[in-house]
Design an enzyme around this catalytic site. Sequence first.
Site, mmCIF file in Angstrom:
data_model
loop_
_atom_site.group_PDB
_atom_site.id
_atom_site.type_symbol
_atom_site.label_atom_id
_atom_site.label_comp_id
_atom_site.label_asym_id
_atom_site.label_seq_id
_atom_site.Cartn_x
_atom_site.Cartn_y
_atom_site.Cartn_z
ATOM 1 N N GLY A 194 -20.089 12.889 38.337
ATOM 2 C CA GLY A 194 -20.610 11.828 37.481
ATOM 3 C C GLY A 194 -19.625 11.051 36.641
ATOM 4 O O GLY A 194 -19.981 10.025 36.063
ATOM 5 N N ARG A 207 -16.769 9.986 42.966
ATOM 6 C CA ARG A 207 -16.232 8.668 42.637
ATOM 7 C C ARG A 207 -14.870 8.716 41.943
ATOM 8 O O ARG A 207 -13.960 7.970 42.293
ATOM 9 C CB ARG A 207 -17.238 7.958 41.709
ATOM 10 C CG ARG A 207 -16.933 6.491 41.458
ATOM 11 C CD ARG A 207 -17.819 5.948 40.328
ATOM 12 N NE ARG A 207 -19.198 6.305 40.470
ATOM 13 C CZ ARG A 207 -20.134 5.570 41.080
ATOM 14 N NH1 ARG A 207 -19.810 4.411 41.599
ATOM 15 N NH2 ARG A 207 -21.390 5.986 41.152
ATOM 16 N N ARG A 218 -22.708 -2.022 47.458
ATOM 17 C CA ARG A 218 -22.858 -1.740 46.026
ATOM 18 C C ARG A 218 -23.227 -2.969 45.178
ATOM 19 O O ARG A 218 -24.062 -2.854 44.286
ATOM 20 C CB ARG A 218 -21.602 -1.066 45.455
ATOM 21 C CG ARG A 218 -21.235 0.255 46.150
ATOM 22 C CD ARG A 218 -20.242 1.092 45.369
ATOM 23 N NE ARG A 218 -20.827 1.622 44.154
ATOM 24 C CZ ARG A 218 -20.668 1.144 42.970
ATOM 25 N NH1 ARG A 218 -19.877 0.110 42.774
ATOM 26 N NH2 ARG A 218 -21.276 1.667 41.946
ATOM 27 N N CYS A 253 -27.429 -12.692 57.021
ATOM 28 C CA CYS A 253 -28.588 -13.538 56.720
ATOM 29 C C CYS A 253 -29.446 -12.938 55.616
ATOM 30 O O CYS A 253 -30.596 -12.535 55.859
ATOM 31 C CB CYS A 253 -29.404 -13.725 57.982
ATOM 32 S SG CYS A 253 -28.404 -14.341 59.329
ATOM 33 N N TYR A 289 -18.337 5.360 47.870
ATOM 34 C CA TYR A 289 -19.623 4.756 48.217
ATOM 35 C C TYR A 289 -19.427 3.364 48.822
ATOM 36 O O TYR A 289 -20.248 2.471 48.625
ATOM 37 C CB TYR A 289 -20.559 4.717 46.994
ATOM 38 C CG TYR A 289 -20.714 6.074 46.343
ATOM 39 C CD1 TYR A 289 -21.410 7.092 46.987
ATOM 40 C CD2 TYR A 289 -20.130 6.364 45.110
ATOM 41 C CE1 TYR A 289 -21.527 8.351 46.417
ATOM 42 C CE2 TYR A 289 -20.247 7.621 44.528
ATOM 43 C CZ TYR A 289 -20.942 8.607 45.189
ATOM 44 O OH TYR A 289 -21.060 9.849 44.625
HETATM 45 N N1 LLP Z 1 -23.204 16.074 42.673
HETATM 46 C C1 LLP Z 1 -24.449 15.641 42.932
HETATM 47 C C2 LLP Z 1 -25.529 16.606 42.960
HETATM 48 C C3 LLP Z 1 -24.682 14.274 43.166
HETATM 49 O O1 LLP Z 1 -25.918 13.852 43.405
HETATM 50 C C4 LLP Z 1 -23.598 13.358 43.129
HETATM 51 C C5 LLP Z 1 -23.809 11.941 43.387
HETATM 52 C C6 LLP Z 1 -22.311 13.859 42.869
HETATM 53 C C7 LLP Z 1 -22.142 15.224 42.630
HETATM 54 C C8 LLP Z 1 -21.083 12.983 42.810
HETATM 55 O O2 LLP Z 1 -21.173 12.107 41.743
HETATM 56 P P1 LLP Z 1 -19.922 11.171 41.348
HETATM 57 O O3 LLP Z 1 -18.820 12.047 40.807
HETATM 58 O O4 LLP Z 1 -19.508 10.444 42.549
HETATM 59 O O5 LLP Z 1 -20.488 10.271 40.308
HETATM 60 N N2 LLP Z 1 -24.160 5.334 45.723
HETATM 61 C C9 LLP Z 1 -24.038 5.280 44.276
HETATM 62 C C10 LLP Z 1 -23.735 6.629 43.686
HETATM 63 C C11 LLP Z 1 -24.745 7.695 44.088
HETATM 64 C C12 LLP Z 1 -24.410 9.053 43.504
HETATM 65 C C13 LLP Z 1 -25.270 10.126 44.112
HETATM 66 N N3 LLP Z 1 -24.958 11.444 43.679
HETATM 67 C C14 LLP Z 1 -22.982 4.241 43.899
HETATM 68 O O6 LLP Z 1 -22.414 3.614 44.784
HETATM 69 O O7 LLP Z 1 -22.747 4.014 42.716
#
Ligand code: LLP
Length: 417
Positions: free
Chosen positions: A241, A279, A315, A345, A374
């Site tokens: 996150g 991310r 995104r 389109c 992503y």
């Molecule tokens: N752990 C769990 C249980 C998750 O659901 C996620 C992301 C992560 C870890 C990794 O989170 P990060 O460190 O990447 O924030 N497609 C969206 C983001 C979707 C995130 C889904 N879960 C975007 O492009 O912003």
Amino acid sequence: MSIEEWHYQDGQLFCEDAELTRIAYSHGTPTYVYSKSRVIRNFRAYAGALKGLPHRILYSVKANSSLGILDLLAREGAGFDIVSGGELYRVLAAGGDPSKIVFAGVGKTVAEIRFALEKGIHSFNCESEAEVGLISRAALALNRTASIAIRVNPDVDAATHPYISTGLRMHKFGVDIAVAAELYHRAAQMPGILAEGVSCHIGSQMLKIEPLLEAADRVLALVAQLRSQGYPIRHLDVGGGLGVAYEPDERGPAIQSFIERLKPRLAGLDLTLMLEPGRSVVADAGILLTRVLLLKQNGAKRFVVVDAAMNDLIRPVLYDAYHEITPVQEPSGKSSLVDVVGPICESGDFFARDRELSEVKAGDLLAIRTAGAYGFSLSSNYNSRPRPCELLVDGKDVYLLRHRETYEDLVRGELLP
Ligand code: LLP
């Protein structure tokens, strides 16, 4: 090499020591380009800050699941957070260690659970009693014991985009923290199940660490309660996150300072800390390199039409996300207000709207920044567009991680009636 992997040199944008104009010349566009050094630097920021604390960094595969990226991280000692049998297959194909894999997700199939048990993954993060039951039956059938954590929902507002916020009671994720202890009680009675972890994840792209720390405090209180009731809790997974800076004036929280705030909370607890960053490991290590096809004007609106599209990077339209767009030829100073759009389109096929961009002409190259997370992993073949190739830059060397798709790839597996 400069510590800033993306930089201008003699008027040209470079990734490490590789010139993007040359990359476009030899590999075409649109193309995803990743900096190896930046991926490693981001990962090591976690690893370095966590030294001295029992921990495991589980890279979240969904952010960028290219084998070349997984291979790089596996070599750095990363574990992996997966959410499907397909992601498990990828991690194993990239040489990832199954004993460092945690399987998350609200709807695992029996086939996926069996696959994971057979491969000997570390544990499952479970989101319901029904799921623990499925895992118990699969474990019994295979004569295994499945280590699990219950993903609890700490009811903390992640203060991020609603589509990527997950930690409130209204969301489909996790088990209400207030009733989680009951589920541990029932799990303890299920054969083949060893409930030895607690997990949570409250959302993604968080620019403030306070919600993450608050969630950690709430789950730590649950760990203490469960231990006092005799449950052998050995690991705590606080999810992913951590956000990154997408806009020029934005600042992502520093990985080190987040960990420094987390560490004292765990001192002396004999608890393995798990993190699931996605991310923050790969986003700023990647760009989508695209070429300007043409310029057009509709009334007062000026459009820069490029050869990348929403199928390559969704995104902007999906989350109203901002991605910086940098000309590969260093800008001369003159700029104007434009929309940068792709050929698909759909009015939603844009990368930027009403953006001040230095003047470009047909044939110029643009770097759509911070696209390593992503980006490709959310890409599609919409409008029957072959997906881009992916490259990894290491110093001046450029490695092809994935071929550009061909028209034959587009129809592979299809049959006529
Ligand atoms: N752990 C769990 C249980 C998750 O659901 C996620 C992301 C992560 C870890 C990794 O989170 P990060 O460190 O990447 O924030 N497609 C969206 C983001 C979707 C995130 C889904 N879960 C975007 O492009 O912003």
